[in-house]
Design a protein around this motif. Structure first.
Motif, PDB file in Angstrom:
ATOM      1  N   TYR A 172       0.844  -1.198   0.000  1.00 25.26           N
ATOM      2  CA  TYR A 172       0.000   0.000   0.000  1.00 25.26           C
ATOM      3  C   TYR A 172       0.873   1.240   0.000  1.00 25.26           C
ATOM      4  CZ  TYR A 172      -3.386   3.540   0.976  1.00 25.26           C
ATOM      5  OH  TYR A 172      -4.160   4.668   0.872  1.00 25.26           O
ATOM      6  N   ALA A 222      -3.410   7.348   4.799  1.00 23.18           N
ATOM      7  CA  ALA A 222      -4.359   6.700   5.699  1.00 23.18           C
ATOM      8  C   ALA A 222      -5.093   7.787   6.475  1.00 23.18           C
ATOM      9  CB  ALA A 222      -3.648   5.760   6.651  1.00 23.18           C
ATOM     10  N   PRO A 276      -3.523   2.829  12.218  1.00 24.86           N
ATOM     11  CA  PRO A 276      -3.855   1.427  12.440  1.00 24.86           C
ATOM     12  C   PRO A 276      -3.626   1.020  13.895  1.00 24.86           C
ATOM     13  CG  PRO A 276      -1.761   1.612  11.320  1.00 24.86           C
ATOM     14  CD  PRO A 276      -2.323   2.991  11.420  1.00 24.86           C
ATOM     15  N   SER A 293      -3.038  -3.185   5.921  1.00 24.76           N
ATOM     16  CA  SER A 293      -4.435  -3.567   5.737  1.00 24.76           C
ATOM     17  C   SER A 293      -4.672  -4.287   4.418  1.00 24.76           C
ATOM     18  CB  SER A 293      -5.330  -2.337   5.809  1.00 24.76           C
ATOM     19  OG  SER A 293      -5.061  -1.496   4.711  1.00 24.76           O
ATOM     20  N   ASN A 351     -13.562  -8.334   6.842  1.00 26.12           N
ATOM     21  CA  ASN A 351     -12.428  -7.426   6.896  1.00 26.12           C
ATOM     22  C   ASN A 351     -12.973  -6.008   7.043  1.00 26.12           C
ATOM     23  OD1 ASN A 351     -10.325  -5.555   6.064  1.00 26.12           O
ATOM     24  ND2 ASN A 351      -9.197  -7.349   5.383  1.00 26.12           N
ATOM     25  N   ARG A 352     -12.602  -5.324   8.102  1.00 18.72           N
ATOM     26  CA  ARG A 352     -13.116  -3.977   8.361  1.00 18.72           C
ATOM     27  C   ARG A 352     -12.415  -2.913   7.534  1.00 18.72           C
ATOM     28  NH1 ARG A 352     -13.407  -4.135  14.906  1.00 18.72           N
ATOM     29  NH2 ARG A 352     -14.718  -5.988  15.034  1.00 18.72           N
ATOM     30  N   GLU A 353     -11.226  -3.197   7.093  1.00 20.36           N
ATOM     31  CA  GLU A 353     -10.422  -2.210   6.367  1.00 20.36           C
ATOM     32  C   GLU A 353     -10.819  -2.094   4.895  1.00 20.36           C
ATOM     33  OE1 GLU A 353      -7.837  -0.223   7.488  1.00 20.36           O
ATOM     34  OE2 GLU A 353      -8.262  -0.844   9.528  1.00 20.36           O
ATOM     35  N   SER A 385     -10.659   1.217   0.312  1.00 17.54           N
ATOM     36  CA  SER A 385     -10.574   0.951   1.741  1.00 17.54           C
ATOM     37  C   SER A 385     -11.475   1.910   2.505  1.00 17.54           C
ATOM     38  CB  SER A 385      -9.117   1.127   2.194  1.00 17.54           C
ATOM     39  OG  SER A 385      -9.014   0.948   3.582  1.00 17.54           O
ATOM     40  N   ASN A 386     -11.856   1.521   3.712  1.00 13.83           N
ATOM     41  CA  ASN A 386     -12.668   2.388   4.561  1.00 13.83           C
ATOM     42  C   ASN A 386     -11.832   3.483   5.215  1.00 13.83           C
ATOM     43  OD1 ASN A 386     -15.081   0.967   4.104  1.00 13.83           O
ATOM     44  ND2 ASN A 386     -14.492  -0.554   5.630  1.00 13.83           N
ATOM     45  N   ASN A 387     -10.544   3.230   5.454  1.00 11.55           N
ATOM     46  CA  ASN A 387      -9.696   4.155   6.201  1.00 11.55           C
ATOM     47  C   ASN A 387      -8.521   4.709   5.404  1.00 11.55           C
ATOM     48  OD1 ASN A 387     -11.332   3.490   8.363  1.00 11.55           O
ATOM     49  ND2 ASN A 387      -9.968   1.882   9.049  1.00 11.55           N
ATOM     50  N   LYS A 388      -8.441   4.388   4.118  1.00 14.71           N
ATOM     51  CA  LYS A 388      -7.302   4.819   3.312  1.00 14.71           C
ATOM     52  C   LYS A 388      -7.779   5.251   1.938  1.00 14.71           C
ATOM     53  CE  LYS A 388      -4.026   1.765   5.551  1.00 14.71           C
ATOM     54  NZ  LYS A 388      -3.043   0.710   5.403  1.00 14.71           N
TER      55      LYS A 388
END
Length: 177
Positions: free
Chosen positions: A87, A91, A95, A102, A131-133, A153-156
């Motif tokens: 990656y 972000a 993390p 992730s 997978n939450r990410e 991604s949810n956070n990136k």
């Protein structure tokens, strides 16, 4: 005498051109047959959910293309999804474990859908449930096996990869060799 030599040369030239045209046509048929066989092979992998995507370059949002040299992959089988992808990007949240990426995960529960593209190839959408990410993985594959993978991604920030598909070999097959 000169006429005979000229006639022989012309006749030889015409025969050579005819043979060249025949060989060229045979090569084109062979190429078309190879492309059709490759398309059928790739279609079989996609339909069977039995392939590995091997990225050759990563394209982060707002960044430059990064050529990949490692053993990165996204492995898809009917019952599992294994991702080992690098990656590069921003972000939005830190993390919990900074040693873990992730994009490195295994999933046994995911949605998998395939749609044929108008000009050949397939659009594949994978949504891991455990997978939450990672929210969505979109893979666009050509009939020749080359493709683009986009991971949202949810956070990136999203990231894309260019690469190719190859056959996923079973562990059972490796033990027989």
């Amino acid at each position: 005498m000169k006429r005979t030599i000229i006639h022989v040369m012309l006749f030889t030239g015409l025969i050579t051109m005819g043979l060249t045209t025949t060989i060229s046509a045979q090569q084109k048929e062979t190429r078309a047959e190879k492309e059709a066989a490759k398309a059928a092979q790739v279609k079989g992998w996609v339909d069977a959910k039995q392939y590995v995507f091997v990225p050759q370059s990563a394209i982060p949002m707002g960044g430059r293309v990064v050529q990949l040299t490692g053993e990165f992959f996204l492995s898809v089988t009917r019952d599992s999804l294994v991702s080992y992808l690098p990656y590069y990007g921003r972000a939005y949240t830190a993390p919990i474990d900074p040693t873990k990426n992730s994009m490195d995960f295994k999933s046994k529960s995911f949605d998998y859908s395939t749609a044929a593209r108008k000009k050949g190839g397939w659009d594949i959408t994978i949504r891991p449930k455990d997978n939450r990410e990672v929210a969505t993985i979109n893979l666009s594959v050509s009939e020749s096996g080359y493709g683009t993978l986009q991971v949202t991604s949810n956070n990136k920030q999203p990231i894309s990869y260019n690469g190719y598909l190859r056959e996923k070999k079973d562990k059972k097959d490796k033990s027989k060799k």
